[in-house]
Design an enzyme around this catalytic site. Structure first.
Site, PDB file in Angstrom:
ATOM      1  N   ASN A 153       7.413   0.544  -6.071  1.00 34.40           N
ATOM      2  CA  ASN A 153       6.706   0.147  -5.095  1.00 34.40           C
ATOM      3  C   ASN A 153       6.872  -1.281  -4.866  1.00 34.40           C
ATOM      4  O   ASN A 153       6.738  -1.695  -3.688  1.00 34.40           O
ATOM      5  CB  ASN A 153       5.334   0.636  -4.979  1.00 34.40           C
ATOM      6  CG  ASN A 153       5.487   2.188  -4.318  1.00 34.40           C
ATOM      7  OD1 ASN A 153       5.558   2.573  -3.377  1.00 34.40           O
ATOM      8  ND2 ASN A 153       4.765   3.012  -5.415  1.00 34.40           N
ATOM      9  N   ILE A 186      -7.101   2.503 -16.088  1.00 27.55           N
ATOM     10  CA  ILE A 186      -8.218   2.752 -15.290  1.00 27.55           C
ATOM     11  C   ILE A 186      -9.057   1.446 -15.393  1.00 27.55           C
ATOM     12  O   ILE A 186      -9.367   1.007 -16.409  1.00 27.55           O
ATOM     13  CB  ILE A 186      -9.003   3.962 -16.075  1.00 27.55           C
ATOM     14  CG1 ILE A 186      -8.180   5.193 -16.131  1.00 27.55           C
ATOM     15  CG2 ILE A 186     -10.322   4.229 -15.472  1.00 27.55           C
ATOM     16  CD1 ILE A 186      -8.646   6.488 -16.728  1.00 27.55           C
ATOM     17  N   HIS A 195      -1.389   6.559  -4.476  1.00 26.38           N
ATOM     18  CA  HIS A 195      -1.469   7.783  -5.601  1.00 26.38           C
ATOM     19  C   HIS A 195      -0.382   8.855  -4.877  1.00 26.38           C
ATOM     20  O   HIS A 195      -0.386   9.309  -3.789  1.00 26.38           O
ATOM     21  CB  HIS A 195      -2.745   8.443  -5.501  1.00 26.38           C
ATOM     22  CG  HIS A 195      -2.957   9.446  -6.502  1.00 26.38           C
ATOM     23  ND1 HIS A 195      -2.986   9.266  -7.756  1.00 26.38           N
ATOM     24  CD2 HIS A 195      -3.238  10.647  -6.394  1.00 26.38           C
ATOM     25  CE1 HIS A 195      -3.218  10.493  -8.220  1.00 26.38           C
ATOM     26  NE2 HIS A 195      -3.150  11.423  -7.475  1.00 26.38           N
ATOM     27  N   GLN A 200       8.626   8.633   0.191  1.00 27.56           N
ATOM     28  CA  GLN A 200       7.517   8.185   1.265  1.00 27.56           C
ATOM     29  C   GLN A 200       6.710   7.044   0.769  1.00 27.56           C
ATOM     30  O   GLN A 200       6.046   6.276   1.865  1.00 27.56           O
ATOM     31  CB  GLN A 200       6.861   9.424   1.711  1.00 27.56           C
ATOM     32  CG  GLN A 200       7.794  10.479   2.600  1.00 27.56           C
ATOM     33  CD  GLN A 200       7.794  10.055   3.810  1.00 27.56           C
ATOM     34  OE1 GLN A 200       7.345   9.356   4.307  1.00 27.56           O
ATOM     35  NE2 GLN A 200       9.076  10.577   4.111  1.00 27.56           N
TER      36      GLN A 200
END
Length: 216
Positions: A14, A93, A110, A174
């Protein structure tokens, strides 16, 4: 000019998509000022360096607990004076203190249509549940894992014969479209949070935009 810091843990596909869009002028008045990784072997570091972007590694294994790592990470990020922090496959996290520090300027993507399938193994879980639509979600990060206010979503059909890899590939394609778009909205000042919901100025919808095809 908005300053962006990107966090990665691996290849950072990304991040690569963000760089391609930037090079095409699609991020508006934005500068990616640094890419930080929590793993020294993160492949995306070389990609960022080749693009002329400052890189930095903070190995989480060198810290005794999550809070001490997050404190060091925040200090490193803040040195670049970012307007926006982008999580691009950052597999940690984050503590509540870290998230609160960047509230309203910390984005994540996500690989599911949240609130469905938070956490890991989203594509396999979608196949096991027999859903007919799957996809990805850009959201503001909050202390609740994978439950922040939704900025943008893209849906893909689950096809007969799909396996985890084929479904993941279509979802990833996407991701590479909607994440740069959401970042551009932030850079343009079009995103706002009102009572925990996302508003996008210049759009006919608020919050999530479900878009099986993204042609604009």
């Amino acid at each position: 000019m908005k300053r962006i810091v990107i966090l990665i843990s691996g290849r950072g596909s990304n991040m690569e998509a963000m760089l391609r869009v930037r090079d095409q002028g699609g991020l508006g008045q934005a500068e990616i000022v640094a890419v930080l990784a929590n793993r020294p072997d993160a492949g995306g570091l070389a990609t960022a360096a080749a693009a002329g972007i400052t890189t930095q590694v903070l190995d989480h294994k060198a810290y005794g607990d999550r809070e001490s790592f997050d404190q060091a990470l925040a200090a490193a990020i803040d040195a670049y004076r970012p307007d926006l922090v982008v999580l691009a496959g950052f597999m940690r996290i984050l503590s509540e203190g870290f998230v609160r520090h960047y509230e309203g300027r910390l984005l994540n993507i996500h690989p599911s249509l949240l609130p469905a399938f938070p956490g890991l193994h989203t594509h396999q879980r979608a196949l096991e549940e027999g859903v007919r639509l799957h996809g990805c979600t850009v959201h503001f990060v909050t202390p609740a894992l994978d439950h922040g206010p939704v900025v943008l979503q893209a849906a893909v059909p689950v096809l007969d014969g799909d396996d985890e890899d084929s479904l993941a590939a279509r979802v990833l394609a996407q991701e590479h479209q909607i994440y740069p778009r959401a970042v551009r909205w932030f850079v343009e000042g079009r995103l706002s949070l009102v009572a925990g919901r996302v508003r996008v100025s210049g759009s006919h919808q608020e919050g999530a935009l479900i878009a099986p095809r993204l042609d604009t």
